[in-house]
Design a protein around this motif. Structure first.
Motif, PDB file in Angstrom:
ATOM      1  N   ALA A  11       0.829  -1.206   0.000  1.00 31.49           N
ATOM      2  CA  ALA A  11       0.000   0.000   0.000  1.00 31.49           C
ATOM      3  C   ALA A  11       0.865   1.258   0.000  1.00 31.49           C
ATOM      4  O   ALA A  11       0.552   2.240  -0.692  1.00 31.49           O
ATOM      5  CB  ALA A  11      -0.932  -0.009   1.206  1.00 31.49           C
ATOM      6  N   LYS A  14       2.373   1.666  -3.542  1.00 28.57           N
ATOM      7  CA  LYS A  14       1.366   2.101  -4.512  1.00 28.57           C
ATOM      8  C   LYS A  14       1.044   3.576  -4.344  1.00 28.57           C
ATOM      9  O   LYS A  14       0.938   4.319  -5.328  1.00 28.57           O
ATOM     10  CB  LYS A  14       0.094   1.256  -4.358  1.00 28.57           C
ATOM     11  N   GLN A  15       0.895   4.014  -3.100  1.00 28.35           N
ATOM     12  CA  GLN A  15       0.579   5.412  -2.848  1.00 28.35           C
ATOM     13  C   GLN A  15       1.706   6.324  -3.314  1.00 28.35           C
ATOM     14  O   GLN A  15       1.467   7.359  -3.946  1.00 28.35           O
ATOM     15  CB  GLN A  15       0.319   5.629  -1.357  1.00 28.35           C
ATOM     16  N   ARG A  18       1.837   6.412  -7.196  1.00 27.08           N
ATOM     17  CA  ARG A  18       0.751   7.196  -7.784  1.00 27.08           C
ATOM     18  C   ARG A  18       0.968   8.699  -7.558  1.00 27.08           C
ATOM     19  O   ARG A  18       0.717   9.520  -8.450  1.00 27.08           O
ATOM     20  CB  ARG A  18      -0.587   6.759  -7.196  1.00 27.08           C
ATOM     21  N   GLU A  19       1.444   9.050  -6.364  1.00 25.33           N
ATOM     22  CA  GLU A  19       1.704  10.461  -6.071  1.00 25.33           C
ATOM     23  C   GLU A  19       2.770  11.021  -7.006  1.00 25.33           C
ATOM     24  O   GLU A  19       2.612  12.102  -7.579  1.00 25.33           O
ATOM     25  CB  GLU A  19       2.150  10.609  -4.611  1.00 25.33           C
ATOM     26  N   GLN A  62       6.707   6.975   5.958  1.00 22.65           N
ATOM     27  CA  GLN A  62       6.000   5.751   6.335  1.00 22.65           C
ATOM     28  C   GLN A  62       6.934   4.665   6.881  1.00 22.65           C
ATOM     29  O   GLN A  62       6.527   3.870   7.739  1.00 22.65           O
ATOM     30  CB  GLN A  62       5.249   5.202   5.117  1.00 22.65           C
TER      31      GLN A  62
END
Length: 281
Positions: A11, A14-15, A18-19, A62
């Protein structure tokens, strides 16, 4: 790594992809960027550097304890990184030449490597708004605005005589590619841009094989290897030996091959010659 950890890292990747992809696409559409040349004369742009900053910041926020290896930074020597059990491996824009040429065939690559093998792979194609992703033991997937589906390599109707779809570079001589393939087979050429998108097309069954001759880095194959493997295919060095990650001072890959249908005798199909390795494709 537990399934919970895998889902968390997937996750995060992916975030971040995409950002970065949204910003890259905005720059691509505007044409407002600077172009530079690296020491090997390959292109790099201000968009590459900005995407690298975006991904690095997202991962640091993160997962502050996980180091990052990137095409757009000095990654140090093996002595300084050989004890990394787990690290992020990123290529902020795979296919910078395609970005500059405005073909749209460029992607964001993010992999998580654990014990020297990719265990999470994410490839985001901004121009196609498509996310390819996988984690070890959990399959490979393609996510678009319309669907999120599991993908797998194409099974040839006839592994021995069936038509092989050959992914090739838009900027590579088709004759040179064909000269490295068994002439007794029948091929259909599929021109594409970045290495990672060619790998993704094999993973989703749109192509069968891709032979890469020329200089690449481990960040060019990390995410792809996880995705292709989980889709039922393989990525190997062009001599059909395994690729390695963070085991040498150099982060340069050998020539490599992306393979689809496992029932095909790919060593019979791909007639790689070691003396070819000075060429770029």
């Amino acid at each position: 790594m537990s399934n919970g950890d895998t889902s968390k890292y997937l996750a995060i990747a992916k975030q971040a992809a995409r950002e970065a992809g949204r910003v890259i696409l905005k720059i691509y559409d505007s044409g407002d960027y600077q172009r530079y040349s690296k020491d090997d004369e390959s292109p790099v742009t201000s968009a590459d550097y900005l995407a690298n900053d975006i991904i690095q910041a997202a991962l640091a926020k993160q997962t502050p304890d996980i180091p990052v290896m990137s095409e757009e930074q000095n990654n140090g020597d093996l002595q300084s990184r050989q004890h990394w059990k787990r690290y992020w491996l990123i290529d902020p824009i795979d296919g910078t030449q395609e970005f500059v040429a405005r073909s749209g065939d460029f992607a964001v690559n993010i992999a998580l490597v654990e014990d020297n093998q990719p265990v999470v792979g994410v490839i985001y194609w901004p121009a196609g708004d498509s996310m390819y992703y996988a984690s070890k033991g959990n399959g490979a997937f393609k996510e678009t605005p319309k669907e999120d589906k599991r993908i797998s390599v194409r099974k040839l109707d006839d592994p021995v005589h069936g038509v092989v779809v050959l992914a090739i570079s838009r900027r590579q001589s088709r004759e040179k590619v064909m000269s490295r393939m068994n002439s007794s087979r029948t091929y259909q050429a599929l021109p594409l841009g970045s290495c990672s998108l060619k790998a993704c097309f094999i993973a989703e069954g749109k192509a069968d094989v891709f032979l890469r001759i020329g200089v690449t880095g481990e960040w060019d194959t990390g995410a792809s290897q996880c995705i292709v493997t989980e889709a039922g295919g393989k990525i190997l060095a062009a001599n059909f030996e395994p690729l390695t990650y963070n085991k040498r001072n150099s982060l340069t890959n050998p020539d490599f091959v992306v393979l689809g249908d496992p029932s095909v005798d790919w060593q019979e199909v791909v007639k790689y010659q070691q003396e070819d390795n000075h060429e770029k494709s």
